[in-house]
Motif scaffolding. Sequence first.
Motif, PDB file in Angstrom:
ATOM      1  N   ALA A   1      30.149 -68.740  25.550  1.00  0.00           N
ATOM      2  CA  ALA A   1      31.049 -69.711  24.923  1.00  0.00           C
ATOM      3  C   ALA A   1      31.571 -70.715  25.944  1.00  0.00           C
ATOM      4  N   LYS A   2      31.831 -70.237  27.153  1.00  0.00           N
ATOM      5  CA  LYS A   2      32.345 -71.126  28.200  1.00  0.00           C
ATOM      6  C   LYS A   2      31.313 -72.171  28.593  1.00  0.00           C
ATOM      7  N   GLU A   3      30.042 -71.823  28.496  1.00  0.00           N
ATOM      8  CA  GLU A   3      28.980 -72.768  28.840  1.00  0.00           C
ATOM      9  C   GLU A   3      28.937 -73.955  27.880  1.00  0.00           C
ATOM     10  N   LEU A   4      29.502 -73.787  26.665  1.00  0.00           N
ATOM     11  CA  LEU A   4      29.506 -74.881  25.702  1.00  0.00           C
ATOM     12  C   LEU A   4      30.196 -76.125  26.255  1.00  0.00           C
ATOM     13  N   LEU A   5      31.117 -75.946  27.183  1.00  0.00           N
ATOM     14  CA  LEU A   5      31.889 -77.061  27.721  1.00  0.00           C
ATOM     15  C   LEU A   5      31.105 -77.882  28.734  1.00  0.00           C
ATOM     16  N   HIS A   6      29.898 -77.403  29.105  1.00  0.00           N
ATOM     17  CA  HIS A   6      29.158 -78.071  30.189  1.00  0.00           C
ATOM     18  C   HIS A   6      27.735 -78.444  29.792  1.00  0.00           C
TER      19      HIS A   6
ATOM     20  N   THR B   1      34.231 -83.227  22.232  1.00  0.00           N
ATOM     21  CA  THR B   1      35.508 -82.555  21.969  1.00  0.00           C
ATOM     22  C   THR B   1      36.474 -83.483  21.229  1.00  0.00           C
ATOM     23  N   ASN B   2      37.552 -82.886  20.760  1.00  0.00           N
ATOM     24  CA  ASN B   2      38.606 -83.606  20.060  1.00  0.00           C
ATOM     25  C   ASN B   2      39.747 -83.978  21.008  1.00  0.00           C
ATOM     26  N   ASN B   3      39.453 -84.068  22.307  1.00  0.00           N
ATOM     27  CA  ASN B   3      40.507 -84.313  23.288  1.00  0.00           C
ATOM     28  C   ASN B   3      41.220 -85.640  23.060  1.00  0.00           C
ATOM     29  N   ARG B   4      40.522 -86.619  22.496  1.00  0.00           N
ATOM     30  CA  ARG B   4      41.141 -87.935  22.257  1.00  0.00           C
ATOM     31  C   ARG B   4      42.370 -87.812  21.352  1.00  0.00           C
ATOM     32  N   ILE B   5      42.258 -87.030  20.301  1.00  0.00           N
ATOM     33  CA  ILE B   5      43.389 -86.912  19.380  1.00  0.00           C
ATOM     34  C   ILE B   5      44.346 -85.803  19.814  1.00  0.00           C
TER      35      ILE B   5
ATOM     36  N   PHE C   1      35.348 -77.477  22.582  1.00  0.00           N
ATOM     37  CA  PHE C   1      36.465 -76.771  23.210  1.00  0.00           C
ATOM     38  C   PHE C   1      37.136 -75.834  22.208  1.00  0.00           C
ATOM     39  N   HIS C   2      37.296 -76.267  20.972  1.00  0.00           N
ATOM     40  CA  HIS C   2      37.881 -75.395  19.949  1.00  0.00           C
ATOM     41  C   HIS C   2      36.943 -74.226  19.642  1.00  0.00           C
TER      42      HIS C   2
END
Length: 372
Positions: free
Chosen positions: A194-199, A274-278, A168-169
């Motif tokens: 870049a947006k495809e990286l999320l999927h 992703t780093n969403n946890r932190i 995501f970053h």
Amino acid sequence: MNNKKCPACGCEMKRNGRTGSGAQRWRCRACGASSTHANDSAARDLRSFVGWLLSKDTQLDMPGQGRTFRRKTSRFWGIWPMPEVVDEIHRVVFVDGIWIARDLVVLIACSELHVLSWHLARAETASAWRSLLSRIAPPDMVVTDGGSGFASAAAKEWPETKVQRCTFHAFCQVRRKTTRRPNLQAGKELYALAKELLHIETLHQADWWVERYMQWCEFWADFLEETSIVDGRRVYTHGRIREARSGLTRLVSKGVLFTYLDPGLTAEGPMPATNNRIEGGINAQLRAVLRNHRGLSALKRAKAVFWWCYLHVESPKSMADTLREMPTDADVERLRDEYGVKADEVGAPQKWGEGLVWDELHHATRYPYATE
């Protein structure tokens, strides 16, 4: 009945006369152990202080409209709740930094369930990251947002740990350069990639993404080499797209974009990309704490972050143990004197920054600090 519990076996105790000083004596019904009970008002006041600090309450809401509360709890601002060594090996550790002031950042490491450690520094330097990582057993994988200095620190402290750059970053890094609605076709295509990286969920998808990205780089190579004259000097016409391309190219070259798909890591279950946890589980809550208590000094904001982290480790100590074991500002000043770091040599503001991050207090070595 509110009978005292036995410290030896945990069973209920009964009253058993009084001591020579008049204190109530208690005896365990099961094992016969005898003890007295003291009302620990300091621990109770500390619990009240921390509860207020991590809540939305104002001091006006506290007993005595804040005056009584401030009188009883002002001394607790001097405590530094510090992390312990983490011996347990985790599959994945998330790391990030939350900025308290322009030159004050708290580096934080957490697992999927708990905060593991934290470290105060002036910037996200390699030495600061090493101080944080050196207190944690190397995990199988670490997820990072790519903060400066981290790669060097991880290579030295966790050489066997695989690094995952938060996808995501990575996407946001491109979005900052191209915007959400690029005007140029090259920007539109790069933003879509870049947006495809999320999927991306499989190695086949990852390989296909890298192949298409390399094709994009080759197709637009000449276009991105175009230059213009601006204020008498020659610059790249499409500099922002070039910067976005450079960032993605570095990540592809280092092989840190798709670590979470490594078969050796996913054999025991999926790994996070992703780093969403932190970011969402810790940093968002820390920002809420700081927002609820606007007006605190930088030092007190840092301590608020420390307290939140301290209470979200796997097994936080009791408030009574915290009072006995955690270093205070007085201990910090004594360490400064003992190791030759004077407050007036630290620079403004003198109470934090590099002046606070001595090796002795923040455990830059593998040995615990001493305040004796």
